[in-house]
Design an enzyme around this catalytic site. Structure first.
Site, short mmCIF file in Angstrom:
data_model
loop_
_atom_site.label_atom_id
_atom_site.label_comp_id
_atom_site.label_asym_id
_atom_site.label_seq_id
_atom_site.Cartn_x
_atom_site.Cartn_y
_atom_site.Cartn_z
N ASP A 59 0.84 -1.20 0.00
CA ASP A 59 0.00 0.00 0.00
C ASP A 59 0.87 1.25 0.00
OD1 ASP A 59 -2.69 1.38 0.47
OD2 ASP A 59 -1.46 2.18 2.11
N TYR A 64 2.95 9.85 -0.73
CA TYR A 64 4.01 9.31 0.13
C TYR A 64 5.41 9.57 -0.44
CZ TYR A 64 0.28 6.53 2.42
OH TYR A 64 -0.85 6.10 3.07
N LYS A 89 -2.91 5.64 -4.23
CA LYS A 89 -4.01 6.58 -3.96
C LYS A 89 -3.77 7.91 -4.68
CE LYS A 89 -3.80 4.74 0.74
NZ LYS A 89 -2.35 4.58 0.95
N HIS A 122 -7.57 9.28 -1.90
CA HIS A 122 -6.87 9.26 -0.61
C HIS A 122 -7.73 9.82 0.53
CE1 HIS A 122 -2.51 9.27 1.05
NE2 HIS A 122 -3.36 9.09 2.04
N1 LIG Z 1 -5.09 6.31 3.91
C1 LIG Z 1 -4.50 7.05 4.83
O1 LIG Z 1 -4.87 8.22 5.04
C2 LIG Z 1 -3.41 6.46 5.64
C3 LIG Z 1 -2.91 7.13 6.78
C4 LIG Z 1 -1.90 6.53 7.50
C5 LIG Z 1 -1.40 5.28 7.12
N2 LIG Z 1 -1.89 4.66 6.00
C6 LIG Z 1 -1.40 3.33 5.54
O2 LIG Z 1 -1.36 2.43 6.64
C7 LIG Z 1 -0.02 1.97 6.84
C8 LIG Z 1 0.26 1.70 8.29
O3 LIG Z 1 -0.12 2.78 9.10
P1 LIG Z 1 0.91 3.55 10.06
O4 LIG Z 1 2.26 3.57 9.46
O5 LIG Z 1 0.24 4.84 10.36
O6 LIG Z 1 0.88 2.73 11.43
P2 LIG Z 1 1.18 1.24 11.93
O7 LIG Z 1 1.47 0.32 10.83
O8 LIG Z 1 0.08 0.92 12.89
O9 LIG Z 1 2.50 1.45 12.82
C9 LIG Z 1 3.73 1.72 12.24
C10 LIG Z 1 4.69 2.06 13.39
O10 LIG Z 1 4.80 0.93 14.26
C11 LIG Z 1 6.16 0.46 14.27
N3 LIG Z 1 6.07 -1.00 14.23
C12 LIG Z 1 5.85 -1.78 13.13
N4 LIG Z 1 5.79 -3.07 13.49
C13 LIG Z 1 5.97 -3.12 14.82
C14 LIG Z 1 6.01 -4.18 15.74
N5 LIG Z 1 5.86 -5.45 15.36
N6 LIG Z 1 6.21 -3.88 17.05
C15 LIG Z 1 6.36 -2.59 17.43
N7 LIG Z 1 6.33 -1.54 16.60
C16 LIG Z 1 6.13 -1.81 15.30
C17 LIG Z 1 6.82 1.08 13.06
O11 LIG Z 1 8.19 1.32 13.34
P3 LIG Z 1 9.41 0.97 12.34
O12 LIG Z 1 8.97 1.31 10.95
O13 LIG Z 1 10.49 1.86 12.86
O14 LIG Z 1 9.71 -0.48 12.53
C18 LIG Z 1 6.06 2.38 12.90
O15 LIG Z 1 6.56 3.36 13.78
C19 LIG Z 1 0.81 3.09 6.24
O16 LIG Z 1 2.14 2.71 5.97
C20 LIG Z 1 0.03 3.41 5.00
O17 LIG Z 1 0.25 2.42 4.01
C21 LIG Z 1 -2.88 5.23 5.27
#
Ligand SMILES: NC(=O)c1ccc[n+]([C@@H]2O[C@H](COP(=O)([O-])OP(=O)(O)OC[C@H]3O[C@@H](n4cnc5c(N)ncnc54)[C@H](OP(=O)(O)O)[C@@H]3O)[C@@H](O)[C@H]2O)c1
Length: 311
Positions: A59, A64, A89, A122
């Site tokens: 994704d 991004y 997106k 998005h």
């Molecule tokens: N559509 C939208 O508006 C929107 C908004 C936000 C996000 N997204 C999508 O959703 C994806 C994920 O969301 P997100 O990045 O906000 O949050 P997330 O996946 O819930 O959390 C990511 C964070 O958690 C850490 N992490 C990952 N695996 C872990 C584990 N097993 N244990 C502990 N910490 C861990 C990562 O650190 P490290 O990377 O340092 O390991 C990073 O800081 C995004 O990458 C994107 O593709 C979409």
């Protein structure tokens, strides 16, 4: 979730990856790999590791700034393009004035692909909803001509979905929204289920509260919550794995992001256990009703002036 969801979405396990069938028949992996805030420098390696670990859905988004590197990571993985689901997106700076096609074509070019598997708006632009409609119309055209295999939206409330469906022909296949144990977004989940839309969780393991900390109640690290750590101990899994299982067991798609190889591996190792109904309910009960991200009702090109460079 509502039984209608179960009737309309067939869940099946294939080679360790649970797939969910969208309302247009396309079966996509329920668990994907997110790259929001992954720098271009880190993206190729992260995507390559993820695909090597078994992720088949990536994704990304025009906003991004790493679509080129996502494409490079896919090519360097050695796995054929047709085995990978690419999701991207269209950013709101490309909704109006006929710019949507330019934005879409630029994403294809940056990714180095000739089709995208899942393509989303998005964000809604509630105060300028005609622009949102016009952009979605472009997605419908791209679906019809085969450049996209499924279309959808992100950050849409039930009201935004109603306003959209009033004006368009194709029901979105996906609604990607903030969703983690501290914000279960139940009204959106219910609306999606009623309409046959797959709810896809962003910040599935509560990352938003770690990179955007808040003093508000429920703003802490969900991976340290005793309900989650207790279940992790019970199953011999990690807190992140328990939270990802909670999504999958409730029929959602989840998109954990990491640039840390051990965590990328950890987050896909969730296909050897399931949670009991009372355990799913205990996690549901952690909901605070408070989102960590921006209120979709307030999104527009004035509040988010960032524009994607499609040159
Ligand atoms: N559509 C939208 O508006 C929107 C908004 C936000 C996000 N997204 C999508 O959703 C994806 C994920 O969301 P997100 O990045 O906000 O949050 P997330 O996946 O819930 O959390 C990511 C964070 O958690 C850490 N992490 C990952 N695996 C872990 C584990 N097993 N244990 C502990 N910490 C861990 C990562 O650190 P490290 O990377 O340092 O390991 C990073 O800081 C995004 O990458 C994107 O593709 C979409």
């Amino acid at each position: 979730m509502a039984s209608q969801f179960d009737e309309r979405h067939m869940i099946m396990a294939t080679t360790g990856q649970t797939r969910v069938t969208l309302n247009n028949g396309l079966a996509i992996p329920a668990l994907g790999f997110g790259v929001f805030q992954t720098t271009p420098e880190d993206t190729v390696a992260a995507v390559t590791v993820a695909i090597g670990d078994g992720y088949r859905l990536i994704d990304t988004a025009a906003s991004y700034g790493n679509e080129r590197e996502v494409g490079e990571g896919i090519r360097s993985s050695g796995v054929d393009r047709d085995q990978i689901f690419v999701e991207s997106k269209l950013w709101i700076s490309d909704y109006a004035d006929g710019k949507a096609e330019v934005g879409f074509d630029a994403s294809l070019r940056r990714l180095g692909v000739d089709y995208v598997d899942v393509y989303l708006l998005h964000q809604p632009t509630p105060a300028d909803f005609d622009d949102t409609i016009a952009a979605y119309r472009l997605l419908e055209r791209k679906l019809a001509d085969g450049e996209v295999r499924a279309i959808g939206v992100s950050n849409f409330s039930p009201d935004h979905l109603t306003r959209l469906l009033d004006k368009v022909d194709v029901v979105p296949a996906v609604n990607q929204v903030e969703l983690h144990p501290y914000f279960t977004n139940a009204t959106v989940q219910h609306a999606d289920a009623t309409l046959g839309i797959l709810t896809q969780a962003w910040s599935p393991i509560g990352g938003i509260h770690r990179y955007r900390p808040t003093d508000a109640p429920g703003g802490g690290n969900v991976l340290e919550n005793p309900v989650i750590t207790g279940l992790a101990a019970k199953y011999g899994k990690t807190p992140a794995q328990v939270v990802l299982r909670w999504h999958l067991d409730q029929g959602r798609s989840a998109l954990p992001k990491s640039v840390t190889p051990s965590r990328i591996t950890e987050n896909v190792d969730v296909f050897d256990f399931t949670l009991l109904p009372e355990e799913l309910a205990a996690i549901d009960a952690l909901d605070t009703g408070l989102r960590g991200g921006p209120d979709p009702e307030l999104l527009n090109t004035r509040s988010f002036p960032k524009a994607v460079d499609n040159s």
